[in-house]
Write an enzyme that holds these catalytic residues in place. Structure first.
Site, PDB file in Angstrom:
ATOM      1  N   LYS A 227      70.626 -39.484   5.404  1.00 57.62           N
ATOM      2  CA  LYS A 227      71.427 -40.699   5.623  1.00 57.62           C
ATOM      3  C   LYS A 227      70.661 -41.731   6.463  1.00 57.62           C
ATOM      4  CE  LYS A 227      74.881 -38.703   7.835  1.00 57.62           C
ATOM      5  NZ  LYS A 227      74.406 -37.319   7.915  1.00 57.62           N
TER       6      LYS A 227
ATOM      7  N   ARG B 113      83.326 -40.453   9.073  1.00 60.52           N
ATOM      8  CA  ARG B 113      83.109 -39.030   8.819  1.00 60.52           C
ATOM      9  C   ARG B 113      84.426 -38.308   8.576  1.00 60.52           C
ATOM     10  NH1 ARG B 113      77.878 -38.751  11.796  1.00 60.52           N
ATOM     11  NH2 ARG B 113      76.891 -36.784  11.238  1.00 60.52           N
TER      12      ARG B 113
ATOM     13  N   ARG C  24      62.226 -31.416  10.840  1.00 63.05           N
ATOM     14  CA  ARG C  24      62.236 -32.852  11.120  1.00 63.05           C
ATOM     15  C   ARG C  24      62.068 -33.187  12.602  1.00 63.05           C
ATOM     16  NH1 ARG C  24      68.278 -35.396  10.131  1.00 63.05           N
ATOM     17  NH2 ARG C  24      69.411 -34.006  11.524  1.00 63.05           N
TER      18      ARG C  24
ATOM     19  N   ARG D  62      65.188 -33.029  17.327  1.00 66.13           N
ATOM     20  CA  ARG D  62      66.501 -33.412  17.828  1.00 66.13           C
ATOM     21  C   ARG D  62      67.163 -32.189  18.418  1.00 66.13           C
ATOM     22  NH1 ARG D  62      70.113 -36.871  13.657  1.00 66.13           N
ATOM     23  NH2 ARG D  62      71.711 -35.444  14.386  1.00 66.13           N
TER      24      ARG D  62
ATOM     25  N   ARG E  98      73.761 -25.062  16.136  1.00 66.70           N
ATOM     26  CA  ARG E  98      74.452 -26.354  16.060  1.00 66.70           C
ATOM     27  C   ARG E  98      74.385 -26.929  14.650  1.00 66.70           C
ATOM     28  NH1 ARG E  98      73.145 -29.544  21.510  1.00 66.70           N
ATOM     29  NH2 ARG E  98      71.523 -27.974  21.663  1.00 66.70           N
TER      30      ARG E  98
HETATM   31  P1  AMP Z   1      74.170 -37.933  13.146  1.00 75.29           P
HETATM   32  O1  AMP Z   1      73.026 -38.522  13.888  1.00 75.29           O
HETATM   33  O2  AMP Z   1      74.830 -38.913  12.229  1.00 75.29           O
HETATM   34  O3  AMP Z   1      73.811 -36.637  12.471  1.00 75.29           O
HETATM   35  O4  AMP Z   1      75.288 -37.563  14.247  1.00 75.29           O
HETATM   36  C1  AMP Z   1      75.018 -36.622  15.262  1.00 75.29           C
HETATM   37  C2  AMP Z   1      76.324 -36.108  15.830  1.00 75.29           C
HETATM   38  O5  AMP Z   1      77.065 -37.195  16.418  1.00 75.29           O
HETATM   39  C3  AMP Z   1      77.272 -35.499  14.808  1.00 75.29           C
HETATM   40  O6  AMP Z   1      76.965 -34.140  14.540  1.00 75.29           O
HETATM   41  C4  AMP Z   1      78.608 -35.652  15.513  1.00 75.29           C
HETATM   42  O7  AMP Z   1      78.771 -34.685  16.511  1.00 75.29           O
HETATM   43  C5  AMP Z   1      78.464 -37.005  16.219  1.00 75.29           C
HETATM   44  N1  AMP Z   1      78.971 -38.104  15.379  1.00 75.29           N
HETATM   45  C6  AMP Z   1      78.250 -39.131  14.838  1.00 75.29           C
HETATM   46  N2  AMP Z   1      79.033 -39.947  14.133  1.00 75.29           N
HETATM   47  C7  AMP Z   1      80.291 -39.434  14.202  1.00 75.29           C
HETATM   48  C8  AMP Z   1      81.545 -39.811  13.659  1.00 75.29           C
HETATM   49  N3  AMP Z   1      81.657 -40.874  12.852  1.00 75.29           N
HETATM   50  N4  AMP Z   1      82.630 -39.043  13.947  1.00 75.29           N
HETATM   51  C9  AMP Z   1      82.525 -37.962  14.738  1.00 75.29           C
HETATM   52  N5  AMP Z   1      81.364 -37.540  15.279  1.00 75.29           N
HETATM   53  C10 AMP Z   1      80.246 -38.265  15.026  1.00 75.29           C
END
Ligand code: AMP
Length: 218
Positions: A16, A89, A128, A156, A163
């Site tokens: 993404k 999400r 990654r 990360r 996780r």
């Molecule tokens: P990402 O970088 O998009 O993979 O997001 C990392 C983490 O941030 C996710 O695993 C969630 O814990 C949290 N997160 C990011 N965006 C959202 C969202 N729209 N709703 C809930 N949690 C989010």
């Protein structure tokens, strides 16, 4: 599909961020990554970061009661030509987003679902690295310094095995229903997102027609 704004949907490590940022740069869209915002808030120990920390530590989604107001605040007066990476999400977030666009007099966003099998997601997540300065993502071994800004490329924290599994379960339970949400509204593009980032980028472009009106960033 000729969207004015796009949402990227997909499991962790589905691409993404990589694809969303590339498309945003190419089409002049404003790019918003809620995961990136949350990680920055954690690093700054802001009150938002402290509220989100326990959920991120467990690989869980941050509740809608935190996420929806956070994004709605950012969208005030900025509802146009954007790429959203990681928001919505949940169905509640998608509904709130549609309402914000409608209230702003804009066409609600369409979604691109990056479909990637689980074994490939596991392989990607183990391999990654993310730039700690600008959050550009690259594969391990590709480079030690970010090709965008020269910052250090690091794993990360939330990409550890436990996780990742928890984040994937959250995706299946809460985000996968959004595929139906956008499909029912005839605003879904579903893509097999296997292959190199370049291949996937070109596959996305072949399905979209981007107008030059995206040239103005917000
Ligand atoms: P990402 O970088 O998009 O993979 O997001 C990392 C983490 O941030 C996710 O695993 C969630 O814990 C949290 N997160 C990011 N965006 C959202 C969202 N729209 N709703 C809930 N949690 C989010």
């Amino acid at each position: 599909m000729t969207p004015t704004s796009l949402v990227f949907l997909g499991a962790p490590a589905s691409g993404k961020g990589t694809q969303g940022r590339r498309l945003a740069e190419l089409g002049g869209f404003f790019y918003l990554s809620t995961g990136g915002l949350l990680r920055a808030a954690l690093r700054d120990s802001s009150s938002m970061g402290e509220q989100a920390r326990p959920f991120l530590d467990r690989g869980e989604y941050v509740p809608d009661s935190i996420m929806v107001p956070m994004v709605m605040e950012l969208l005030k007066s900025k509802v146009q030509n954007m790429i959203l990476d990681g928001f919505p999400r949940t169905v509640a977030q998608a509904e709130a987003l549609d309402i914000a666009f409608q209230d702003g007099g804009k066409e609600p966003p369409s979604a691109i679902f990056l479909d990637v099998p689980m074994d490939e997601l596991r392989r990607r997540v183990q391999g990654r690295l993310e730039c700690s300065a600008c959050h550009w993502v690259a594969s391990r071994g590709q480079t030690e310094l970010c090709s965008k800004c020269g910052g250090p490329m690091l794993p990360r924290e939330d990409d550890d095995v436990n996780r990742f599994e928890s984040r994937f379960r959250e995706f299946e339970r809460l985000t996968f229903p959004l595929v139906t949400f956008y499909e029912e509204r005839e605003r879904l593009l579903k893509l097999e997102a296997l292959g190199s980032p370049d291949d996937i980028h070109h596959r996305i472009l072949s399905k979209l027609s981007l107008s030059k009106s995206h040239g103005s960033k917000i």
